[in-house]
Enzyme design. Structure first.
Site, PDB file in Angstrom:
ATOM      1  N   SER A  12       0.840  -1.200   0.000  1.00  0.00           N
ATOM      2  CA  SER A  12       0.000   0.000   0.000  1.00  0.00           C
ATOM      3  C   SER A  12       0.871   1.246   0.000  1.00  0.00           C
ATOM      4  CB  SER A  12      -0.891   0.031   1.247  1.00  0.00           C
ATOM      5  OG  SER A  12      -0.117   0.329   2.404  1.00  0.00           O
ATOM      6  N   ASP A  13       0.363   2.324  -0.592  1.00  0.00           N
ATOM      7  CA  ASP A  13       1.004   3.613  -0.355  1.00  0.00           C
ATOM      8  C   ASP A  13       0.856   3.907   1.132  1.00  0.00           C
ATOM      9  OD1 ASP A  13       2.299   6.014  -0.701  1.00  0.00           O
ATOM     10  OD2 ASP A  13       1.097   6.628  -2.409  1.00  0.00           O
ATOM     11  N   CYS A  14       1.701   4.758   1.662  1.00  0.00           N
ATOM     12  CA  CYS A  14       1.828   4.880   3.102  1.00  0.00           C
ATOM     13  C   CYS A  14       0.542   5.365   3.772  1.00  0.00           C
ATOM     14  CB  CYS A  14       3.013   5.776   3.436  1.00  0.00           C
ATOM     15  SG  CYS A  14       4.565   5.039   2.882  1.00  0.00           S
ATOM     16  N   SER A  17      -2.387   4.098   3.409  1.00  0.00           N
ATOM     17  CA  SER A  17      -3.578   4.053   2.551  1.00  0.00           C
ATOM     18  C   SER A  17      -4.752   3.361   3.216  1.00  0.00           C
ATOM     19  CB  SER A  17      -3.262   3.337   1.232  1.00  0.00           C
ATOM     20  OG  SER A  17      -2.459   4.125   0.415  1.00  0.00           O
TER      21      SER A  17
END
Length: 782
Positions: free
Chosen positions: A291-293, A295
């Site tokens: 995941s993007d940070c 998310s």
């Protein structure tokens, strides 16, 4: 004072020595028999068997703490903690916590922003850059200053010119973005010279991000955390997805990162169709999905997509997410399993994917110094060769937008040079975002001072926002006293950045006034240099006869000043091409950034996006770029007919105009076009050959105006001719996407167009038709 100074000196020496002795942690230390005898340490077993063995030994409480970027490790099994978050967008960066610089390795090679390197249209350069970055990353890992997993590159398409992160991308064209992605990923991951792509060992692990349809950060109050990208099946298939598909299937990337935004109502990190369905099952990702940070936390708390944190982590894991940049999976997965919201077997599979990547990196093979890349160290960072490549990348990408004969300048004829502008003495600006600490800087001013001894510097503005015009008058005075003026204007991270999109395309503040007053004051030559990632409406300068030359230099990296100076004074012949369309300000006035539609729509007053679907006025078109030489091109050889053969029992109507690619026998539908390139000018130099494709006029609804289907960069000596061969795959490259997101081959006369719209183009017609009989199917290309 002296005792205090002596104490400080001793402390500094102590800190220097301790920072230089940080050992790199690793699993399966052969000197520790109590932990090195586990099956997961047995390198003769498959990666999957080793990973499964390791996961089988863990408790649920231990498992969940390995699902986050700051993995705690399992000390009882000899598995140390590991930080997954590293960044290497255009050099090893300390933006991610896995990387740190100190006295042993104080900096790393900082290449230009990706958007400028992309302007080189040189795939071999992109591969070499990745190889340099991975060498420096491994060298730093061996001395405990970096990890092995890097969440780079950014392969989103630069859809809207206002996007603050366009600088991170290879531009607006899906083919260019895809080829950049494949080559940079291969450079990062492959061990050796880039020819051993079949090997499953990894030099470092790369990650293609941000999946998918992510290109709004913060525009007029609409931010990436809350944005729901409404995307048609057609746009998703032919614009947003191709770079990611290429990353996985051609680059063999070992990770994909899902984005913050929603796509058609569903957060990408919680969408089982996008993650497990497409990336894992359709494309065959051999790696992990991260995941993007934060998310997961974002869709749980910011948009209230789920009722509880446990629901949020269960949704992500069941969708196919394997790793969380952030702490949500570490905090709430154990509860989610105990509440039967997600099965422990799903957690196990996520960990297996993660651990396989670490095993491919050698993390479970004992001391890294005993491994094939263990000889790398600090002396392999910021080498002369690496710094030379950073300079060359900048030179190859810089675009000569305009020239009335003023360029190149003569260092002998230039007696007094004025260097003016808010970016004229830029250093940190040149290394863009997601940068580390460079090996060093050469600013434009410093680069130009190497050619002319009498140089006057006047910033004209205190910064790029240029809200105060009080410095313009002294800048104009400096210009009036010089016989040549170089004005360096543009943007920086205060105008375009992650979390910050632009609202217009004009130069900020009084910068335009600065340019005009300097041009009016000088009696000599004015050269305008635009240091910015995204396009700027510089129509005012383009039409000003006193401005003799215009360069776009992007954010040119640590050696940017030398690259700019060498081009201005003719020691390097520019050949870069713009990787995006330069729109006039009126374009963005009529188009909301949040509208994701690529195609023009007259009813909705949408003009279309990028050169593929926009046919209106431009400041400079996609692919534009001049040289100090003149080049001519001609077709040496190309087929005239392509016969479409059916696949198996597929039946085609004799009147079919568009055929589903999945029904076509694509085995022999490849051909080559050979193009001759002659250098007619006074200087040797490189030339970028762009090949566009125009489909038949009666094509699928929403067909592009034209589409780039091939490119090559070739060096040609003055007066010489070189042939360039470009390979085409009909099924992959000459197809259209219909409104349902299905790829079609179109019957009829296709046109290949060699050259950008701003140069003399050469056209070749290609007839694509159905094979009339069995005898014709023996020869697909004629």
């Amino acid at each position: 004072m002296k005792p205090q100074y002596h104490l400080s000196l001793c402390l500094a020496i102590f800190l220097l020595l301790t920072t230089q002795c940080t050992p790199q942690q690793f699993a399966c230390d052969k000197s520790k028999s109590e932990t090195s005898q586990f099956p997961f340490c047995n390198s003769s077993l498959t990666y999957e068997d080793r990973a499964k063995n390791l996961v089988s030994l863990l408790t649920l409480k231990e498992k969940v703490q390995q699902l986050v970027n700051t993995a705690t490790g399992i000390p009882r099994l000899g598995v140390p903690s590991y930080e997954w978050w590293g960044e290497a967008l255009h050099g090893v960066s300390n933006v991610g916590p896995a990387v740190r610089f100190n006295a042993m390795v104080p900096g790393a090679t900082s290449f230009p922003a990706v958007i400028l390197s992309a302007a080189s249209f040189n795939a071999s350069l992109w591969l070499k850059m990745g190889q340099v970055v991975s060498t420096e990353a491994r060298a730093m890992y061996n001395v405990g200053q970096a990890g092995l997993t890097y969440w780079s590159p950014n392969v989103n398409v630069f859809r809207d010119p206002r996007w603050g992160r366009g600088q991170e991308t290879p531009g607006e064209d899906p083919l260019v973005v895809s080829k950049y992605a494949v080559n940079y990923v291969r450079g990062l991951q492959e061990i050796g010279d880039g020819k051993n792509s079949s090997s499953d060992r990894l030099k470092v692990s790369s990650c293609c991000k941000h999946y998918t349809a992510y290109d709004v950060d913060n525009w007029k109050g609409v931010d990436r955390f809350h944005f729901d990208a409404k995307v048609t099946n057609q746009d998703l298939e032919d614009t947003y997805q191709p770079p990611f598909k290429s990353c996985v299937q051609e680059g063999h990337v070992s990770s994909v990162m899902c984005s913050y935004n929603r796509v058609n109502g569903i957060p990408t990190c919680a969408d089982p169709n996008l993650l497990k369905g497409v990336v894992r099952d359709q494309w065959g990702l051999d790696g992990y999905i991260v995941s993007d940070c934060d998310s997961i936390q974002v869709y749980d708390t910011a948009i209230r997509y789920t009722a509880t944190p446990e629901d949020a982590v269960a949704l992500a894991l069941n969708a196919g997410l394997n790793m969380n940049c952030g702490d949500y999976l570490g905090k709430y997965t154990e509860n989610a399993v105990n509440m039967s919201k997600v099965k422990e077997s799903v957690v196990d599979q996520a960990l297996i994917y993660n651990y396989i990547v670490l095993m491919r990196l050698g993390f479970f093979d004992g001391d890294p110094k005993s491994q094939p890349l263990g000889n790398l160290g600090p002396s392999d960072v910021c080498t002369d060769d690496h710094k030379s490549l950073a300079l060359d990348a900048a030179r190859q990408g810089i675009v000569l937008l305009g020239n009335n004969g003023a360029l190149p300048l003569s260092s002998k004829a230039t007696q007094n040079l004025a260097v003016i502008g808010p970016n004229a003495n830029a250093t940190n600006v040149m290394i863009s975002n997601y940068a580390g600490i460079p090996c060093g800087y050469t600013s434009p001013l410093q680069g130009l001072q190497k050619y002319v001894s009498a140089v006057t510097y006047a910033p004209g503005c205190s910064n790029v926002k240029c809200k105060d015009d009080s410095l313009i008058e002294p800048a104009a005075a400096a210009a009036a006293a010089a016989d040549v003026v170089v004005v360096v204007v543009g943007l920086d991270q205060s105008i375009e950045a992650e979390g910050l999109d632009r609202e217009n395309l004009t130069l900020p503040g009084y910068q335009e006034k600065l340019v005009m007053e300097v041009a009016n004051a000088t009696k000599g030559t004015v050269i305008l240099v635009v240091m910015a990632a995204g396009p700027v409406d510089i129509s005012f300068a383009k039409s000003n006869r006193k401005i003799g030359g215009i360069l776009w230099v992007g954010y040119p990296g640590q050696a940017g000043g030398d690259a700019i100076a060498q081009i201005i004074f003719g020691d390097y012949n520019p050949a870069g091409r713009s990787p995006f369309t330069w729109y006039p300000q009126q374009y963005v006035d009529q188009l909301p950034m949040t509208d994701m539609n690529m195609r023009a729509n007259a009813t909705a007053n949408l003009p279309g996006r990028t050169y593929r679907f926009y046919s209106g006025k431009t400041v400079y078109p996609f692919g534009h770029g001049l040289s100090y030489s003149s080049f001519s091109k001609f077709i040496v050889s190309a087929p005239s007919t392509v016969l479409i053969k059916k696949n198996g029992n597929s039946i085609y109507s004799s009147r079919a105009q568009a055929i589903d690619v999945t029904t076509v026998n694509c085995k022999d539908l490849q051909f080559h076009v050979v193009i001759g390139v002659k250098n007619n000018g006074p200087m040797s130099g490189s030339h970028v050959v762009l090949i566009f494709w125009k489909p038949p006029s009666a094509s699928t609804a929403g067909a592009p105006n034209v589409e780039l289907v091939g490119f090559e960069r070739v060096a040609v000596e003055k007066g010489k001719t070189k042939n360039v061969t470009v390979r085409f795959d009909v099924c992959k490259g000459l197809n259209l996407v219909d409104t349902h997101g299905k790829r079609k081959l179109v019957i009829g006369q296709h046109t290949l167009i060699v050259g950008s719209p701003s140069e003399r183009q050469v056209r070749h017609h290609l007839n694509v038709r159905l094979a009339r009989s069995a005898s014709e199917t023996d020869l697909a290309i004629m």
